[in-house]
Design a protein around this motif. Structure first.
Motif, short mmCIF file in Angstrom:
data_model
loop_
_atom_site.label_atom_id
_atom_site.label_comp_id
_atom_site.label_asym_id
_atom_site.label_seq_id
_atom_site.Cartn_x
_atom_site.Cartn_y
_atom_site.Cartn_z
N LEU A 102 -10.23 16.36 -23.25
CA LEU A 102 -10.41 14.93 -23.04
C LEU A 102 -11.40 14.41 -24.08
N VAL A 103 -11.03 13.32 -24.76
CA VAL A 103 -11.88 12.76 -25.82
C VAL A 103 -12.06 11.26 -25.59
N THR A 104 -13.29 10.76 -25.70
CA THR A 104 -13.49 9.31 -25.77
C THR A 104 -13.82 8.94 -27.21
N ALA A 105 -13.39 7.75 -27.62
CA ALA A 105 -13.60 7.35 -29.01
C ALA A 105 -13.67 5.84 -29.13
N GLY A 106 -14.27 5.40 -30.22
CA GLY A 106 -14.30 3.97 -30.53
C GLY A 106 -15.43 3.25 -29.82
N PRO A 107 -15.50 1.96 -30.05
CA PRO A 107 -16.52 1.14 -29.39
C PRO A 107 -16.04 0.71 -28.01
N THR A 108 -16.88 0.05 -27.24
CA THR A 108 -16.36 -0.74 -26.13
C THR A 108 -16.67 -2.20 -26.43
N TYR A 109 -15.85 -3.07 -25.86
CA TYR A 109 -16.05 -4.52 -25.97
C TYR A 109 -16.43 -5.02 -24.58
N GLU A 110 -17.54 -5.69 -24.50
CA GLU A 110 -18.00 -6.22 -23.21
C GLU A 110 -17.91 -7.74 -23.27
N PRO A 111 -17.00 -8.34 -22.49
CA PRO A 111 -16.76 -9.78 -22.62
C PRO A 111 -17.93 -10.63 -22.14
N LEU A 112 -18.12 -11.77 -22.84
CA LEU A 112 -19.07 -12.79 -22.39
C LEU A 112 -18.31 -13.94 -21.74
N ASP A 113 -17.16 -14.24 -22.32
CA ASP A 113 -16.27 -15.29 -21.83
C ASP A 113 -14.88 -14.93 -22.34
N PRO A 114 -13.86 -15.78 -22.16
CA PRO A 114 -12.51 -15.34 -22.55
C PRO A 114 -12.35 -15.04 -24.05
N VAL A 115 -13.24 -15.54 -24.90
CA VAL A 115 -13.05 -15.33 -26.34
C VAL A 115 -14.15 -14.51 -27.00
N ARG A 116 -15.29 -14.31 -26.34
CA ARG A 116 -16.41 -13.63 -26.99
C ARG A 116 -16.74 -12.31 -26.30
N PHE A 117 -17.30 -11.40 -27.09
CA PHE A 117 -17.68 -10.12 -26.52
C PHE A 117 -18.89 -9.55 -27.25
#
Ligand code: C5P
Length: 224
Positions: free
Chosen positions: A12-27
């Motif tokens: 099992l591998v995790t990779a990449g960033p995560t995106y944490e939303p602020l609103d429907p268009v921003r993270f």
């Protein structure tokens, strides 16, 4: 290939960033390209493993022969990891956001007369730490990453203990070294019994060496 040192193993591998939303268009996000984690998933598959890759948003194609689960947030990544267990080897290469917005605005946040919005952040789950500290269902080999600016070995050794990992792959990601987004990596593999410093290698070669070492470590133990 169909047979190799990881045949019969689940990696099992995790990779990449995560995106944490602020609103429907921003993270809130980060500059992780996902290249090292994707290379590890591909290397494990090449060595014969069944591989699950849990990936945050990247520009990379799904590695061939790898079951890839796409997620955006840390919490989605945690749930996908949990659902993919058990595994013989777990490699946490993702650059998970430490914080997310306490509440996500349902509409785009407007520029107003009250000045800039005050963001309230809350902590995300630490996926590596949670999985590594499990009694039942802990993968027999848990590998974490420590991307540091400064003394990678010292900081990585601390991380080995604080996270409860078996190995930490530590590297210096100071911008002038070009690791983030770049194609090579210079790592220190920190184990409880010592540190191995590898020369600068392509991310593919780091991945292959790491998965060969992992195969050797899990040896002929019970398969998950
Ligand atoms: O604490 P730090 O983020 O530096 O630790 C890095 C290691 O922990 C990496 O292996 C990363 O994938 C993992 N991690 C995680 N979940 C988090 C934060 C980090 O799995 N929320």
């Amino acid at each position: 290939s169909s047979s190799g040192p990881l045949t019969g193993r689940h990696v099992l591998v995790t990779a990449g960033p995560t995106y944490e939303p602020l609103d429907p268009v921003r993270f809130i996000g980060n500059r992780s390209s996902g290249k090292q984690g994707y290379a590890i998933a591909a290397a494990a598959a090449r060595l014969g493993a069944r591989v699950t890759l849990v990936a945050g948003p990247t520009a990379l194609p799904d590695p061939k022969g790898v079951a890839t689960v796409h997620v955006e947030t840390a919490r989605e990544m945690f749930d996908a990891v949990d659902a993919a267990l058990p595994a013989d080897i777990a490699v946490f290469a993702a650059a998970v956001a430490d914080w997310r917005a306490a509440s996500v605005e349902p509409e785009k946040i407007k520029k107003g007369e009250d000045g800039p919005p005050q963001l309230r952040l809350v902590e995300n789950p630490d996926i590596l730490k949670t999985i590594a500290s499990r009694g039942f269902g802990r993968p027999p080999l848990v590998i974490g990453f420590a991307a540091e600016t400064g003394n990678a070995v010292a900081l990585g050794s601390k991380k080995l203990a604080s996270k409860g990992a078996d190995w930490i792959v530590a590297n210096d990601v100071s911008p002038e070294r070009g690791i983030f987004g770049g194609d090579h990596n210079e790592v220190h593999v920190i184990r409880r019994d010592g540190v191995e410093s590898w020369p600068a290698l392509s991310k593919e070669d780091v991945a292959l060496r790491l998965m060969r070492a992992a195969a050797e470590h899990v040896g002929a133990s019970h398969r998950n």
